[in-house]
Design a protein around this motif. Structure first.
Motif, mmCIF file in Angstrom:
data_model
loop_
_atom_site.group_PDB
_atom_site.id
_atom_site.type_symbol
_atom_site.label_atom_id
_atom_site.label_comp_id
_atom_site.label_asym_id
_atom_site.label_seq_id
_atom_site.Cartn_x
_atom_site.Cartn_y
_atom_site.Cartn_z
ATOM 1 N N LEU A 240 -0.647 13.280 5.065
ATOM 2 C CA LEU A 240 -1.332 12.100 5.583
ATOM 3 C C LEU A 240 -2.639 11.814 4.843
ATOM 4 O O LEU A 240 -3.370 12.739 4.471
ATOM 5 N N PRO A 241 -2.947 10.528 4.624
ATOM 6 C CA PRO A 241 -4.229 10.174 4.015
ATOM 7 C C PRO A 241 -5.395 10.690 4.849
ATOM 8 O O PRO A 241 -5.355 10.668 6.081
ATOM 9 N N THR A 242 -6.453 11.146 4.178
ATOM 10 C CA THR A 242 -7.589 11.731 4.871
ATOM 11 C C THR A 242 -8.867 11.471 4.094
ATOM 12 O O THR A 242 -8.842 11.259 2.881
ATOM 13 N N LEU B 233 -6.655 3.898 0.277
ATOM 14 C CA LEU B 233 -5.618 3.259 1.099
ATOM 15 C C LEU B 233 -6.193 2.080 1.869
ATOM 16 O O LEU B 233 -5.612 0.982 1.877
ATOM 17 N N VAL B 234 -7.344 2.270 2.511
ATOM 18 C CA VAL B 234 -7.947 1.191 3.306
ATOM 19 C C VAL B 234 -8.348 0.021 2.408
ATOM 20 O O VAL B 234 -8.177 -1.152 2.784
ATOM 21 N N ASP B 235 -8.856 0.306 1.223
ATOM 22 C CA ASP B 235 -9.233 -0.768 0.299
ATOM 23 C C ASP B 235 -8.009 -1.590 -0.096
ATOM 24 O O ASP B 235 -8.055 -2.834 -0.127
ATOM 25 N N THR B 236 -6.919 -0.912 -0.404
ATOM 26 C CA THR B 236 -5.683 -1.626 -0.767
ATOM 27 C C THR B 236 -5.167 -2.448 0.406
ATOM 28 O O THR B 236 -4.765 -3.611 0.239
ATOM 29 N N LEU B 237 -5.179 -1.865 1.596
ATOM 30 C CA LEU B 237 -4.712 -2.584 2.783
ATOM 31 C C LEU B 237 -5.582 -3.808 3.049
ATOM 32 O O LEU B 237 -5.069 -4.903 3.346
ATOM 33 N N ALA C 93 0.807 -1.219 0.000
ATOM 34 C CA ALA C 93 0.000 0.000 0.000
ATOM 35 C C ALA C 93 0.841 1.270 0.000
ATOM 36 O O ALA C 93 0.271 2.363 -0.013
ATOM 37 N N LEU C 94 2.150 1.160 0.004
ATOM 38 C CA LEU C 94 2.994 2.351 0.058
ATOM 39 C C LEU C 94 2.748 3.285 -1.125
ATOM 40 O O LEU C 94 2.904 4.501 -1.011
ATOM 41 N N ARG C 95 2.354 2.726 -2.252
ATOM 42 C CA ARG C 95 2.106 3.561 -3.430
ATOM 43 C C ARG C 95 0.905 4.468 -3.229
ATOM 44 O O ARG C 95 0.715 5.445 -3.974
ATOM 45 N N ARG C 96 0.062 4.155 -2.241
ATOM 46 C CA ARG C 96 -1.098 4.988 -1.946
ATOM 47 C C ARG C 96 -0.753 6.166 -1.039
ATOM 48 O O ARG C 96 -1.624 6.984 -0.726
ATOM 49 N N LEU C 97 0.500 6.244 -0.606
ATOM 50 C CA LEU C 97 0.911 7.294 0.323
ATOM 51 C C LEU C 97 1.731 8.355 -0.391
ATOM 52 O O LEU C 97 2.369 8.090 -1.415
ATOM 53 N N ALA C 98 1.742 9.549 0.175
ATOM 54 C CA ALA C 98 2.624 10.601 -0.322
ATOM 55 C C ALA C 98 4.062 10.249 0.056
ATOM 56 O O ALA C 98 4.294 9.563 1.063
ATOM 57 N N PRO C 99 5.049 10.685 -0.714
ATOM 58 C CA PRO C 99 6.451 10.354 -0.403
ATOM 59 C C PRO C 99 6.876 10.779 0.995
ATOM 60 O O PRO C 99 7.719 10.126 1.605
ATOM 61 N N ALA C 100 6.287 11.869 1.509
ATOM 62 C CA ALA C 100 6.684 12.366 2.830
ATOM 63 C C ALA C 100 5.833 11.801 3.958
ATOM 64 O O ALA C 100 6.020 12.177 5.119
ATOM 65 N N SER C 101 4.912 10.894 3.638
ATOM 66 C CA SER C 101 4.034 10.336 4.673
ATOM 67 C C SER C 101 4.814 9.338 5.532
ATOM 68 O O SER C 101 5.329 8.345 5.027
ATOM 69 N N PRO D 8 -3.263 12.030 0.203
ATOM 70 C CA PRO D 8 -3.774 10.750 -0.310
ATOM 71 C C PRO D 8 -5.187 10.478 0.216
ATOM 72 O O PRO D 8 -5.593 10.980 1.262
ATOM 73 N N ASP D 9 -5.916 9.666 -0.505
ATOM 74 C CA ASP D 9 -7.294 9.327 -0.159
ATOM 75 C C ASP D 9 -7.319 8.137 0.795
ATOM 76 O O ASP D 9 -6.802 7.066 0.489
ATOM 77 N N LEU D 10 -7.957 8.313 1.942
ATOM 78 C CA LEU D 10 -8.016 7.263 2.954
ATOM 79 C C LEU D 10 -8.782 6.042 2.451
ATOM 80 O O LEU D 10 -8.398 4.901 2.743
#
Length: 212
Positions: A170-172, A188-192, A75-83, A183-185
């Motif tokens: 941060l995802p929200t 992210l949750v769906d991928t996780l 799921a790292l691809r769903r995060l911003a580089p600085a997250s 990033p969209d929460l």
């Protein structure tokens, strides 16, 4: 008979207030735990909890998703580089915007993952996590909590950066359909959830068959 010694020839009496030579006291070694606590509180402005081991309070600057490390990596691809992201043994800690933890159960229900045991835990207001050690500051892992992290302790994979507002990365929930860069929460949750389920299935397949 020897008479009294003339006052001019007497040895000068040592004054009670005569200063003693100043000898510097030995310095106490800087405790690595205190140094890391100072990094969190003074450089990052993140609240810590008194006592040992060093812990961070969730729900103020961020919430946390605690997932199997394999699912987290996917799921790292769903995060911003600085997250910021940390690892602790076979688990991964993903930081999300404060207030998001209470949204996760509803998101999983909406995505039809709610009935399955995924091994995905969300920590929000009132929660605590072990404070991850920055990889470049962590002493020998074998020295214990007062001299460094023990083997398997949490360590930052993507550490937070001092002077940068972590919230913007941060995802929200508000990112869905928004114009911002957060990033969209939900995604992210769906991928996780997908990869947590896959990890669970692979683990079940790896178990030896029981014969009666």
């Amino acid at each position: 008979m020897v008479g009294p010694v003339p006052s001019s020839n007497r040895p000068a009496a040592r004054s009670a207030s005569f200063p003693h030579p100043i000898v510097p006291l030995p310095r106490r070694p800087v405790d690595p735990g205190d140094r890391i606590r100072g990094w969190y509180e003074n450089e990052l402005g993140w609240p810590t909890v008194p006592g040992e081991p060093l812990r961070l309070a969730t729900g103020e600057r961020f919430d946390v998703l605690d997932v199997p490390a394999e699912a987290g990596r996917a799921a790292l691809r769903r995060l911003a580089p600085a997250s910021p992201v940390a690892v602790r043994g076979d688990r991964m800690l993903l930081l999300v915007a404060a207030g998001c933890a209470e949204e996760v159960p509803g998101i999983l229900e909406w995505l039809e993952w709610g009935a399955l045991p995924l091994g995905l835990t969300s920590l929000g207001a009132g929660g605590l996590i072990e404070a991850p050690w920055p990889a470049d500051r962590a002493p020998d892992h074998a020295t214990g909590p007062r001299g460094g992290p023990v083997q398997g302790a949490a360590v930052w994979l993507r550490p937070p950066v001092a002077g940068c507002e972590v919230e913007a990365s941060l995802p929200t929930m508000s990112a869905l359909g928004g114009a911002g860069n957060a990033p969209d929460l939900v995604r992210l949750v769906d991928t996780l959830a997908t990869h947590c389920h896959r990890v669970r299935l692979l683990g079940a397949c790896a178990q030896p068959l029981a014969f009666s």
